[in-house]
Design a protein around this motif. Structure first.
Motif, PDB file in Angstrom:
ATOM      1  N   ARG A  75      52.935  15.001   9.009  1.00 62.06           N
ATOM      2  CA  ARG A  75      54.093  15.133   9.873  1.00 62.06           C
ATOM      3  C   ARG A  75      55.220  14.243   9.334  1.00 62.06           C
ATOM      4  O   ARG A  75      55.501  13.169   9.874  1.00 62.06           O
ATOM      5  CB  ARG A  75      53.761  14.752  11.326  1.00 62.06           C
ATOM      6  CG  ARG A  75      52.782  15.684  12.017  1.00 62.06           C
ATOM      7  CD  ARG A  75      53.381  17.072  12.244  1.00 62.06           C
ATOM      8  NE  ARG A  75      52.468  17.954  12.948  1.00 62.06           N
ATOM      9  CZ  ARG A  75      51.587  18.748  12.375  1.00 62.06           C
ATOM     10  NH1 ARG A  75      51.476  18.757  11.051  1.00 62.06           N
ATOM     11  NH2 ARG A  75      50.802  19.534  13.089  1.00 62.06           N
ATOM     12  N   ALA A  78      58.313  12.077  11.333  1.00 56.88           N
ATOM     13  CA  ALA A  78      57.953  11.824  12.725  1.00 56.88           C
ATOM     14  C   ALA A  78      58.002  10.327  13.004  1.00 56.88           C
ATOM     15  O   ALA A  78      57.780   9.489  12.119  1.00 56.88           O
ATOM     16  CB  ALA A  78      56.562  12.369  13.024  1.00 56.88           C
ATOM     17  N   ARG A  80      56.358   9.181  15.947  1.00 57.46           N
ATOM     18  CA  ARG A  80      55.097   8.949  16.649  1.00 57.46           C
ATOM     19  C   ARG A  80      54.287  10.227  16.601  1.00 57.46           C
ATOM     20  O   ARG A  80      54.817  11.307  16.786  1.00 57.46           O
ATOM     21  CB  ARG A  80      55.356   8.548  18.105  1.00 57.46           C
ATOM     22  CG  ARG A  80      54.082   8.228  18.885  1.00 57.46           C
ATOM     23  CD  ARG A  80      54.381   7.743  20.268  1.00 57.46           C
ATOM     24  NE  ARG A  80      53.165   7.453  20.997  1.00 57.46           N
ATOM     25  CZ  ARG A  80      53.135   6.980  22.244  1.00 57.46           C
ATOM     26  NH1 ARG A  80      54.281   6.750  22.900  1.00 57.46           N
ATOM     27  NH2 ARG A  80      51.987   6.743  22.846  1.00 57.46           N
ATOM     28  N   GLU A 115      50.683  16.315  18.547  1.00 55.39           N
ATOM     29  CA  GLU A 115      51.985  16.107  19.164  1.00 55.39           C
ATOM     30  C   GLU A 115      52.759  15.097  18.330  1.00 55.39           C
ATOM     31  O   GLU A 115      52.233  14.033  17.989  1.00 55.39           O
ATOM     32  CB  GLU A 115      51.833  15.599  20.598  1.00 55.39           C
ATOM     33  CG  GLU A 115      53.171  15.373  21.296  1.00 55.39           C
ATOM     34  CD  GLU A 115      53.008  14.934  22.738  1.00 55.39           C
ATOM     35  OE1 GLU A 115      53.987  14.399  23.297  1.00 55.39           O
ATOM     36  OE2 GLU A 115      51.913  15.135  23.289  1.00 55.39           O
ATOM     37  N   ALA A 116      53.995  15.453  17.972  1.00 61.82           N
ATOM     38  CA  ALA A 116      54.811  14.570  17.144  1.00 61.82           C
ATOM     39  C   ALA A 116      56.179  14.406  17.781  1.00 61.82           C
ATOM     40  O   ALA A 116      56.738  15.350  18.350  1.00 61.82           O
ATOM     41  CB  ALA A 116      54.952  15.142  15.733  1.00 61.82           C
ATOM     42  N   SER A 117      56.703  13.164  17.707  1.00 60.64           N
ATOM     43  CA  SER A 117      58.035  12.860  18.215  1.00 60.64           C
ATOM     44  C   SER A 117      58.957  12.544  17.047  1.00 60.64           C
ATOM     45  O   SER A 117      58.522  11.989  16.022  1.00 60.64           O
ATOM     46  CB  SER A 117      57.974  11.662  19.168  1.00 60.64           C
ATOM     47  OG  SER A 117      57.112  11.929  20.252  1.00 60.64           O
ATOM     48  N   TYR A 118      60.241  12.895  17.204  1.00 58.69           N
ATOM     49  CA  TYR A 118      61.228  12.687  16.150  1.00 58.69           C
ATOM     50  C   TYR A 118      62.478  12.075  16.751  1.00 58.69           C
ATOM     51  O   TYR A 118      62.865  12.392  17.892  1.00 58.69           O
ATOM     52  CB  TYR A 118      61.587  14.015  15.474  1.00 58.69           C
ATOM     53  CG  TYR A 118      60.407  14.694  14.808  1.00 58.69           C
ATOM     54  CD1 TYR A 118      60.120  14.474  13.465  1.00 58.69           C
ATOM     55  CD2 TYR A 118      59.582  15.552  15.540  1.00 58.69           C
ATOM     56  CE1 TYR A 118      59.032  15.105  12.861  1.00 58.69           C
ATOM     57  CE2 TYR A 118      58.499  16.173  14.944  1.00 58.69           C
ATOM     58  CZ  TYR A 118      58.234  15.944  13.605  1.00 58.69           C
ATOM     59  OH  TYR A 118      57.156  16.550  13.014  1.00 58.69           O
ATOM     60  N   ASP A 123      60.057  16.732  21.156  1.00 58.27           N
ATOM     61  CA  ASP A 123      58.664  16.591  20.750  1.00 58.27           C
ATOM     62  C   ASP A 123      58.145  17.948  20.255  1.00 58.27           C
ATOM     63  O   ASP A 123      58.602  19.004  20.669  1.00 58.27           O
ATOM     64  CB  ASP A 123      57.815  16.105  21.929  1.00 58.27           C
ATOM     65  CG  ASP A 123      58.098  14.652  22.265  1.00 58.27           C
ATOM     66  OD1 ASP A 123      58.808  14.010  21.457  1.00 58.27           O
ATOM     67  OD2 ASP A 123      57.651  14.187  23.323  1.00 58.27           O
ATOM     68  N   TRP A 124      57.183  17.880  19.333  1.00 56.60           N
ATOM     69  CA  TRP A 124      56.650  19.085  18.690  1.00 56.60           C
ATOM     70  C   TRP A 124      55.148  19.090  18.896  1.00 56.60           C
ATOM     71  O   TRP A 124      54.442  18.156  18.499  1.00 56.60           O
ATOM     72  CB  TRP A 124      57.023  19.034  17.206  1.00 56.60           C
ATOM     73  CG  TRP A 124      56.669  20.251  16.412  1.00 56.60           C
ATOM     74  CD1 TRP A 124      57.430  21.358  16.236  1.00 56.60           C
ATOM     75  CD2 TRP A 124      55.469  20.465  15.671  1.00 56.60           C
ATOM     76  NE1 TRP A 124      56.790  22.253  15.424  1.00 56.60           N
ATOM     77  CE2 TRP A 124      55.567  21.728  15.055  1.00 56.60           C
ATOM     78  CE3 TRP A 124      54.303  19.713  15.459  1.00 56.60           C
ATOM     79  CZ2 TRP A 124      54.565  22.264  14.255  1.00 56.60           C
ATOM     80  CZ3 TRP A 124      53.306  20.230  14.678  1.00 56.60           C
ATOM     81  CH2 TRP A 124      53.445  21.505  14.079  1.00 56.60           C
ATOM     82  N   VAL A 125      54.622  20.140  19.556  1.00 52.72           N
ATOM     83  CA  VAL A 125      53.198  20.240  19.857  1.00 52.72           C
ATOM     84  C   VAL A 125      52.673  21.542  19.249  1.00 52.72           C
ATOM     85  O   VAL A 125      53.245  22.611  19.486  1.00 52.72           O
ATOM     86  CB  VAL A 125      52.923  20.225  21.368  1.00 52.72           C
ATOM     87  CG1 VAL A 125      51.417  20.304  21.636  1.00 52.72           C
ATOM     88  CG2 VAL A 125      53.523  18.978  22.005  1.00 52.72           C
TER      89      VAL A 125
END
Length: 757
Positions: A75, A78, A80, A115-118, A123-125
């Protein structure tokens, strides 16, 4: 886990977990670390087995008694990243290197989502592409390795699948490709903005197959494969097993799945019980794009079925329907062997067309081109960075005349690609047979080559032993799996045993185009009737070898292009004489032993040479004389289908007997056709420009013989000269026959008489 291909550079790279260098997981459990070089290659999408690093893996760790599972994911950018297990537990991941994150848990192997945060973004799941076992099985890989996977299209290419568990199924698309020379493979498409670093495929070992399952990829997604060759260069390629593709200058493959429900069960059941080689077959050959411009597969169904039904042809034959980039090649320079061209619709639209034809009682043949393929750099040429589908030696791998490449027929996987492709068209699209293009170019190593431009076979000869074997395998396999189909060779030489069974060393085709008949008969008919007596052997020679193979008589597209003009344009005389000559020629063609094939437009005497860029000259049907040719073809087909004497013994001499083949002075040819029930049809061809009569002819039996066809009838545009519907044959010997009659033979015409029973 499959062992990597020993030929790939990464195969020798130590991917084992290091026990001397550790990083801390978020829960402070020590996770054995990987080599930085391995992580960098995985992050760049350049690793031959990214699944061995990414995804979920059990590992051993000092000081941990429970089984430890590490999750790694890519990822980049990202801030988180976490993994949510199917149990609901959440595992925080920490960044390791180059956008790769990892974390550990002791809950045992489970499915999970990432799940990734940018910064500045949502957020991207999503499900992780590296969380799934291979979608291709060991047996499939074994068969591919052996070159014996008869349903190759089921396992290679792009396929919508549902994996995961019953509690949480995951839908997506698996992408599988054969690329044995590649050191890395990625899939790019609309689902990843054409950047494949995060979707690198895993090598499935020595099979040369690469695979990945990408969750969420739906029908209609565009894609290609990116392959890194052994020289380190990347190439972008359309999928060789794509079942749907872009056209009109666009080159991506398209994810597709069929939901078509066939309605031709009655046809398919009857087909399996028929022998097409000894049944009636009159074929209407057409180019789908120019029969009527602007029609798709579905629109074509309505118009074509009505027209072919009216004419009475038993089959239609489509020029190649496989995807091809250049319309002017008519489909004979293919880039997508498993993709029906999208010019006319999607694959299910083609299924609809064939289904409708079958329901109307019309068989479907399709041209197939296994001898050579297009050189476009985005397709099969040098597919994985070097020669793969083509033979690596240009003396065997290039057709300079055609600007195409020649398949490496000796490569088991290439052979498998071609054999399975033949089966694909027959089994997935219910095609009733394949006409195999340019067989002669496959059989001879020196085909269209000068001395020094070709390599002899292992015995020093010019026979292409690998191509011969390929054709035998394709034919034998197609017939074994699909009773009732027919394989047809366009073969222009005197190669022996083209239609002999493979068990006896033959090529195993069901029918062969009779190019000798086509050449000689067209050459004969082009002469003015005044001079035909000097060329009589050209119209009779074909009978000497008529039963040496199972023949089909072709007047194909090749005879009405490239300056050859139309069929009627080959005829001598004024317009009426041209039409009469053409009617006589077609009558002779339908009476001659062998099946018939006529290219579109010739059934009504199209004046102009065919071009794929325009419609047929449909307007000419408004002229009564040309409508008469159309009516004659309709009558020929009707009488032909109703009389087994004209087709039951096409392939053996028991159904043929000369009445008089030597009347060169008057340009007359006459012979008998008969069936196993004793029905007989006497055929008289008067190729002179004058009426001949009374003409004394010998017959095998006395009695009434009905005039079942006369190409000079007024309804066909002729002069109306004939025998008032029937001939009385008397018990008077003549010319070695026990009976005879005086008959009238119209000028430039054919006459069929059938014995009344």
């Amino acid at each position: 886990m499959y062992a990597p291909d020993a030929a790939t550079p990464d195969a020798a790279t130590p991917d084992a977990v290091s026990t001397t260098r550790q990083r801390s997981a978020p829960d402070k459990v020590a996770i054995p670390a990987l080599d930085d070089g391995v992580l960098d290659r995985v992050a760049a999408g350049e690793h031959h087995d990214p699944h061995s690093v990414l995804g979920s893996h059990p590992v051993a760790s000092e000081g941990v008694s429970d089984a430890l599972t590490v999750i790694r994911t890519r990822r980049p950018l990202a801030t988180r990243v976490s993994a949510t297990l199917d149990s609901g537990a959440r595992v925080e991941l920490s960044h390791v290197r180059s956008g790769i994150w990892q974390g550990a848990h002791v809950a045992g192997h489970q499915g999970y989502r990432i799940e990734a945060s940018y910064d500045g973004g949502p957020d991207w799941v999503a499900d992780d592409a590296y969380a799934f076992a291979p979608a291709i099985g060991e047996l499939d890989l074994h068969l591919i390795g052996e070159g014996r996977h008869e349903r190759l299209w089921d396992v290679l290419g792009a396929h919508r699948r549902t994996l995961g568990t019953a509690e949480r199924p995951v839908t997506g698309t698996s992408f599988t490709v054969w690329a044995p020379h590649a050191s890395a493979v990625r899939v790019i498409g609309t689902f990843n903005d054409w950047h494949g670093e995060g979707h690198a495929l895993r090598s499935m070992g020595g099979s040369g197959v690469w695979e990945i399952f990408v969750p969420g990829v739906e029908t209609g997604a565009l894609y290609k494969f990116e392959l890194r060759g052994r020289d380190g260069r990347w190439v972008s390629k359309a999928d060789p097993l794509a079942r749907f593709s872009e056209t009109a200058g666009l080159t991506a493959s398209i994810v597709t799945e069929s939901d078509y429900s066939w309605n031709d069960e009655e046809w398919m059941t009857a087909r399996a019980a028929r022998d097409p080689h000894n049944g009636p077959m009159s074929v209407y050959e057409l180019h789908a794009g120019s029969w009527r411009l602007g029609l798709g597969y579905r629109e074509l169904a309505d118009h074509l079925i009505e027209y072919v039904t009216e004419l009475g042809f038993t089959h239609v034959e489509f020029m190649p329907l496989a995807e091809h980039p250049f319309g002017g090649s008519w489909g004979y320079q293919v880039t997508g062997y498993y993709a029906p061209t999208s010019r006319f619709g999607d694959p299910d639209d083609l299924r609809y067309l064939i289904d409708r034809l079958h329901q109307a009682g019309i068989g479907v043949l399709v041209d197939w081109v296994p001898g050579h393929f297009a050189t476009d750099t985005w397709a099969l040429a040098r597919f994985d960075g070097e020669a793969l589908y083509e033979h690596p030696d240009p003396r065997r791998g290039e057709h300079k005349d055609w600007g195409t490449l020649i398949f490496d027929f000796g490569n088991p996987q290439v052979r498998n690609f071609l054999v399975a492709n033949a089966l694909y068209w027959i089994e997935e699209f219910h095609v009733d047979g394949l006409r195999v293009d340019a067989v002669a170019s496959m059989l001879y190593l020196d085909y269209s080559r000068q001395p020094g431009e070709w390599l002899p076979n292992v015995h020093g000869g010019n026979e292409n032993l690998e191509a011969i074997s390929l054709l035998q395998e394709a034919n034998a396999t197609a017939y074994r799996r699909n009773p009732g189909i027919v394989m047809i060779a366009e073969e222009s030489t005197n190669w022996g045993g083209v239609t002999a069974p493979t068990s006896g060393g033959g090529l195993g085709f069901g029918l062969k185009w009779n190019m000798g008949w086509m050449h000689d008969s067209l050459q004969y008919i082009a002469n003015d009737p005044m001079w035909r007596s000097f060329h009589h052997g050209e119209i009779t020679f074909s009978f000497l070898y008529a039963f040496s193979e199972n023949f089909l008589l072709p007047i194909s597209h090749d005879e009405v292009v490239h300056g050859k003009g139309s069929l009627i344009g080959k005829m001598p005389g004024d317009h009426w004489q041209k039409l009469a000559n053409m009617r006589a020629f077609l009558t002779f063609m339908w009476a001659h032993p062998g099946k018939q094939l006529l290219f579109m437009g010739q059934e009504f005497g199209q004046l102009s040479e065919w071009s794929e860029a325009r419609d047929l000259d449909w307007w000419i049907l408004d002229q009564p004389a040309h409508r008469g040719v159309h009516s004659l073809v309709t009558q020929l087909n009707r009488v032909y289908r109703e009389n087994p004497a004209l087709w039951e013994h096409d392939n053996d001499a028991s159904g043929f007997e000369w009445l008089d083949g030597g009347d060169s002075t008057r340009n007359i040819v006459s012979f008998l056709r008969r069936d196993s029930n004793g029905d007989e049809i006497a055929v008289f061809m008067n190729f002179s420009g004058t009426t001949v009569g009374p003409y004394r002819a010998g017959f095998p039996h006395p009695g009434e013989w009905d005039e079942i066809l006369n190409s000079d009838a007024a309804e066909f545009g002729g002069s109306g000269i004939g025998n008032l519907g029937s001939v009385t044959v008397k018990d008077e010997p003549w010319a070695g026959r026990p009976a005879s009659a005086d008959i009238t033979l119209p000028p430039l015409a054919g006459l069929w008489l059938k014995r009344r029973r």
